[in-house]
Design a protein around this motif. Structure first.
Motif, mmCIF file in Angstrom:
data_model
loop_
_atom_site.group_PDB
_atom_site.id
_atom_site.type_symbol
_atom_site.label_atom_id
_atom_site.label_comp_id
_atom_site.label_asym_id
_atom_site.label_seq_id
_atom_site.Cartn_x
_atom_site.Cartn_y
_atom_site.Cartn_z
ATOM 1 N N ILE A 1 0.876 -1.171 0.000
ATOM 2 C CA ILE A 1 0.000 0.000 0.000
ATOM 3 C C ILE A 1 0.913 1.220 0.000
ATOM 4 N N GLU A 2 0.716 2.099 -0.960
ATOM 5 C CA GLU A 2 1.575 3.281 -1.048
ATOM 6 C C GLU A 2 0.920 4.463 -0.323
ATOM 7 N N ALA B 1 10.563 4.161 4.151
ATOM 8 C CA ALA B 1 11.357 5.054 4.998
ATOM 9 C C ALA B 1 10.480 5.776 6.022
ATOM 10 N N ARG B 2 9.265 6.118 5.615
ATOM 11 C CA ARG B 2 8.376 6.816 6.547
ATOM 12 C C ARG B 2 7.740 5.867 7.563
ATOM 13 N N HIS B 3 7.669 4.605 7.192
ATOM 14 C CA HIS B 3 7.021 3.605 8.051
ATOM 15 C C HIS B 3 7.930 2.384 8.154
ATOM 16 N N PRO B 4 9.043 2.504 8.868
ATOM 17 C CA PRO B 4 10.026 1.415 8.878
ATOM 18 C C PRO B 4 9.520 0.125 9.519
ATOM 19 N N ASP B 5 8.492 0.233 10.379
ATOM 20 C CA ASP B 5 7.951 -0.975 11.017
ATOM 21 C C ASP B 5 6.683 -1.477 10.328
ATOM 22 N N GLY B 6 6.448 -0.974 9.147
ATOM 23 C CA GLY B 6 5.231 -1.363 8.443
ATOM 24 C C GLY B 6 4.192 -0.263 8.548
ATOM 25 N N LEU B 7 3.195 -0.368 7.695
ATOM 26 C CA LEU B 7 2.168 0.664 7.631
ATOM 27 C C LEU B 7 1.181 0.534 8.791
ATOM 28 N N ALA B 8 0.695 1.689 9.257
ATOM 29 C CA ALA B 8 -0.345 1.736 10.298
ATOM 30 C C ALA B 8 0.098 1.041 11.577
ATOM 31 N N PRO C 1 -2.143 -8.264 7.774
ATOM 32 C CA PRO C 1 -0.899 -7.788 8.393
ATOM 33 C C PRO C 1 0.322 -8.032 7.512
ATOM 34 N N ARG C 2 0.289 -9.087 6.715
ATOM 35 C CA ARG C 2 1.430 -9.338 5.811
ATOM 36 C C ARG C 2 1.590 -8.173 4.832
ATOM 37 N N ILE C 3 0.494 -7.691 4.269
ATOM 38 C CA ILE C 3 0.583 -6.564 3.335
ATOM 39 C C ILE C 3 1.064 -5.307 4.063
ATOM 40 N N LEU C 4 0.534 -5.064 5.261
ATOM 41 C CA LEU C 4 0.968 -3.876 6.012
ATOM 42 C C LEU C 4 2.455 -3.965 6.349
ATOM 43 N N GLN C 5 2.909 -5.170 6.679
ATOM 44 C CA GLN C 5 4.336 -5.337 6.995
ATOM 45 C C GLN C 5 5.195 -5.195 5.741
ATOM 46 N N MET C 6 4.710 -5.730 4.617
ATOM 47 C CA MET C 6 5.485 -5.622 3.371
ATOM 48 C C MET C 6 5.516 -4.178 2.866
ATOM 49 N N SER C 7 4.583 -3.345 3.348
ATOM 50 C CA SER C 7 4.505 -1.959 2.886
ATOM 51 C C SER C 7 5.469 -1.034 3.615
ATOM 52 N N ALA C 8 6.310 -1.582 4.445
ATOM 53 C CA ALA C 8 7.280 -0.751 5.173
ATOM 54 C C ALA C 8 8.105 0.079 4.190
#
Lengths: 152, 546
Positions: free
Chosen positions: B249-250, B296-303, B287-294
């Protein structure tokens, strides 16, 4: 050891593999209770061909086991369980599936395939449910109420 | 049906992008489409191929073990990603394709109970939900009609149950015996509620009791979104793209989601932009997608400012207790939803030594090959050799099983992670699951198994088989983007909107703060409908990317 490829060019199994699987199948499924042994039902012939075509994942496991017993088939079930424990589940699924698909076995156990069974009429179901649930209804409402939603 | 839109037909910027074409994705897409919004749904798997199910052929049970396996590691379908389960007591079951994981469900349809939303208040454990049972009631009613639920009105253990659009299926001889057994014991039971049509209903046909429900219903009776939702939504202009594997997710510099990056069937990387992005990819995929979306702004994953993305995984530890009867009871077939259910032990009773409880569902046991599988028999290693034929004859057409779904309390150690060992077909990290059954769950499983044995003996069973915890039963994947009011201790708010990104929404069971002890689809769908209504009504205030 030289492996002779049998009959059909596209066969999944060699003669040696079939022979080993036939011995193993009889250890798993011997004759008894009026039922034929696996070998008598032709499990190591058409049976494993049919299942193997549908379940290539089981073929792979079975070939690992036949490879383990290439020199001598297991002498009893304990030896099979011990030496083939990593592949026992898929091996037994392959051979038992082949057994139950044989028409003579299906006839003997009274099960060949799933058939259509029309539903009872709504009136029949309503009458049955109404009769059977009466004691449940007689005990009254039983759900747990919550502070946010007292209901009755 | 199958449907594959051309790339040029998709909107440049959709009002809503939904990731995942299961029940949550279908329900929320319908909500947006009803409001006239443009919707694109990206689904990593394909349309279901019912011809591979063979449910009406002798080889059905053989074939079902592969093409319709609930285990993605066994099935290896086009949309499946590997799952490392080496550190998990339970295997995660799912279907990656149009229809989602309800392609594999038994159709058992249960609302959560009022107490399920107030676990902290009532039992002092875990967390209350940010809304109540009463808030969901109107959406449950709509969901039951959308998903063609057949049930019997008036269960005194369930509030507000009088909305089923059709009558429950026959309970069969096995169901009758257990009903009488429970009446003798004074225990609760009720005719099963299932999303299985008992008359022709919309695109669904009446069930013919083939009993193949979780391995592909060739009769078109089981309610799944590939039948109940997507054909009509596509006809109304919703864009459903199969074989579109979203991996990222961008977001933009304003911290808003701008769309998704995905691989198409040819492995070409593509983008779909949207004003709002909804994740409905289940408790592992989301959660896999959120984690893969890490990035520079979200180094631990999105959200993931809370650090809870992927944590608190709940999968409902499951026991199976089978009763065997001396005479045939017709259980090679019958609906393979729930013939009857029992909520006798659903609520907390402190004297039992654990909190919360379990729902029981009674099911037929199937054909001969099913007589030797781990579900529901557990360890079958002693059935081979001399006992084989006796064992099969004792079981086949003579047995019926209680499936016991235990409420699973959230623990942060139970989680979904990205694997650093395995990758999927696109080179993306596989999922890795860490799950350990809790002491509370083990005590619950033991208690429930003992009571289920009493149930079956009271029903006339001559012997009972117990599988105290079955591994391949992780149908319910919950809790990994937990819901709450505090952004420090939760990932999404009460409507599934992520605290960190106001136009990124989670609509699947990932959001559940606690697991309840019910089959979750009814509540997942009701929540998706509620979320859609909330977002539609607030669309004029919705923050969206430029």
């Amino acid at each position: 050891m030289t492996s002779k490829t049998i009959t059909h060019a596209q066969s999944l199994w060699t003669d040696e593999e079939r022979a080993t699987l036939s011995v193993i199948a009889d250890l798993l499924i011997p004759a008894g209770q009026g039922m034929p042994a696996a070998s008598q039902a032709g499990v190591a012939g058409d049976g494993i061909d049919e299942v193997g075509t549908l379940r290539p994942d089981l073929v792979q496991a079975a070939k690992m086991v036949t490879g383990q017993f290439a020199d001598a088939a297991p002498s009893d079930l304990d030896e099979l369980r011990e030496l083939a424990k990593d592949h026992f589940a898929p091996l037994s699924e392959l051979l038992a599936s082949a057994y139950f698909l044989r028409p003579e076995v299906a006839d003997a156990i009274g099960y060949r395939q799933r058939i259509e069974i029309p539903l009872d009429s709504e009136a029949t179901r309503e009458a049955e449910f109404s009769d059977l649930v009466a004691p449940v209804l007689g005990r009254g409402n039983v759900w747990r109420t919550t502070p946010s939603g007292q209901r009755s | 049906m199958t449907h594959h839109p051309t790339w040029s037909s998709l909107p440049d910027v959709a009002d809503v992008l939904v990731v995942g074409a299961g029940p949550a994705g279908a329900a929320i897409a319908k909500g947006f489409a009803d409001a006239g919004m443009s919707v694109v749904c990206l689904e990593q798997g394909d349309w279901p191929d019912y011809s591979s199910a063979r449910s009406d052929q002798p080889a059905f049970e053989v074939a079902a073990g592969k093409a319709w396996s609930a285990l993605p590691n066994v099935r290896e379908g086009v949309g499946d990603y590997p799952i490392d389960e080496s550190e998990s007591d339970i295997s995660a079951l799912m279907w990656n394709g149009i229809g989602g994981s309800v392609m594999l469900y038994a159709g058992q349809w249960m609302r959560n109970m009022p107490s399920d939303f107030r676990v902290r208040t009532l039992d002092g454990v875990a967390d209350d939900w940010p809304f109540t049972y009463e808030d969901l009631v109107p959406y449950y009613a709509k969901a039951e009609h959308d998903f063609a639920v057949a049930g019997y009105h008036g269960d005194p253990a369930v509030p507000d149950s009088a909305t089923y659009p059709m009558l429950a299926a026959p309970i069969g001889e096995g169901g009758r015996r257990v009903a009488r057994g429970h009446n003798k014991l004074g225990w609760h039971w009720w005719p099963g509620s299932n999303a299985i049509a008992t008359r022709n209903y919309g695109r669904l046909k009446a069930c013919v009791q083939r009993g193949t429900c979780i391995w592909g219903c060739v009769d078109g009776a089981k309610s799944t979104p590939d039948i109940t939702h997507w054909p009509d939504l596509i006809a109304r202009g919703v864009h459903v793209v199969a074989r579109a594997a979203v991996w990222k997710i961008e977001t933009n510099e304003r911290g808003l989601a701008t769309g998704a990056v995905f691989f198409d069937a040819q492995g070409v990387e593509r983008r779909q932009r949207a004003k709002v992005v909804v994740l409905a990819a289940n408790g592992v995929g989301t959660p896999r997608i959120l984690q893969m979306s890490a990035d520079a702004r979200h180094p631990d994953g999105l959200a993931n400012s809370s650090g809870l993305v992927g944590k608190r995984l709940m999968m409902h530890p499951y026991a199976a207790v089978v009763g065997m009867f001396d005479d045939p009871i017709g259980t090679t077939q019958g609906i393979y939803g729930q013939l009857v259910y029992s909520l006798e032990f659903y609520e907390t009773d402190p004297s039992r030594g654990f909190v919360r409880g379990a729902k029981w569902n009674l099911m037929p046991t199937g054909g001969p090959i099913a007589m030797m599988r781990p579900f529901p028999w557990g360890d079958n290693s002693d059935m081979w050799g001399e006992p084989f034929h006796r064992t099969v004859k004792t079981r086949l057409n003579h047995s019926i099983t209680w499936g016991i779904t235990c409420e699973d309390l959230p623990e942060e150690r139970n989680q979904v992670l990205l694997s650093d060992q395995e990758t999927d077909a696109y080179g993306l990290p596989a999922a890795r699951i860490v799950y350990q059954t809790s002491d509370n769950s083990r005590r619950m499983l033991d208690f429930m198994s003992a009571r289920a044995q009493e149930s079956l003996i009271a029903s006339g069973a001559s012997s009972v088989s117990v599988a105290p915890q079955v591994r391949e039963t992780g149908w319910h994947l919950l809790g990994t983007t937990t819901m709450g009011v505090d952004p420090k201790t939760s990932v999404v708010n009460g409507y599934g909107v992520t605290h960190d990104i106001p136009n990124l929404v989670v609509a699947d069971g990932s959001t559940w703060p606690t697991s309840a002890g019910m089959n979750p689809t009814a509540t997942v769908v009701a929540m998706a409908l509620r979320t859609a209504e909330h977002l539609v009504s607030g669309r004029s205030h919705q923050e969206v990317p430029a």
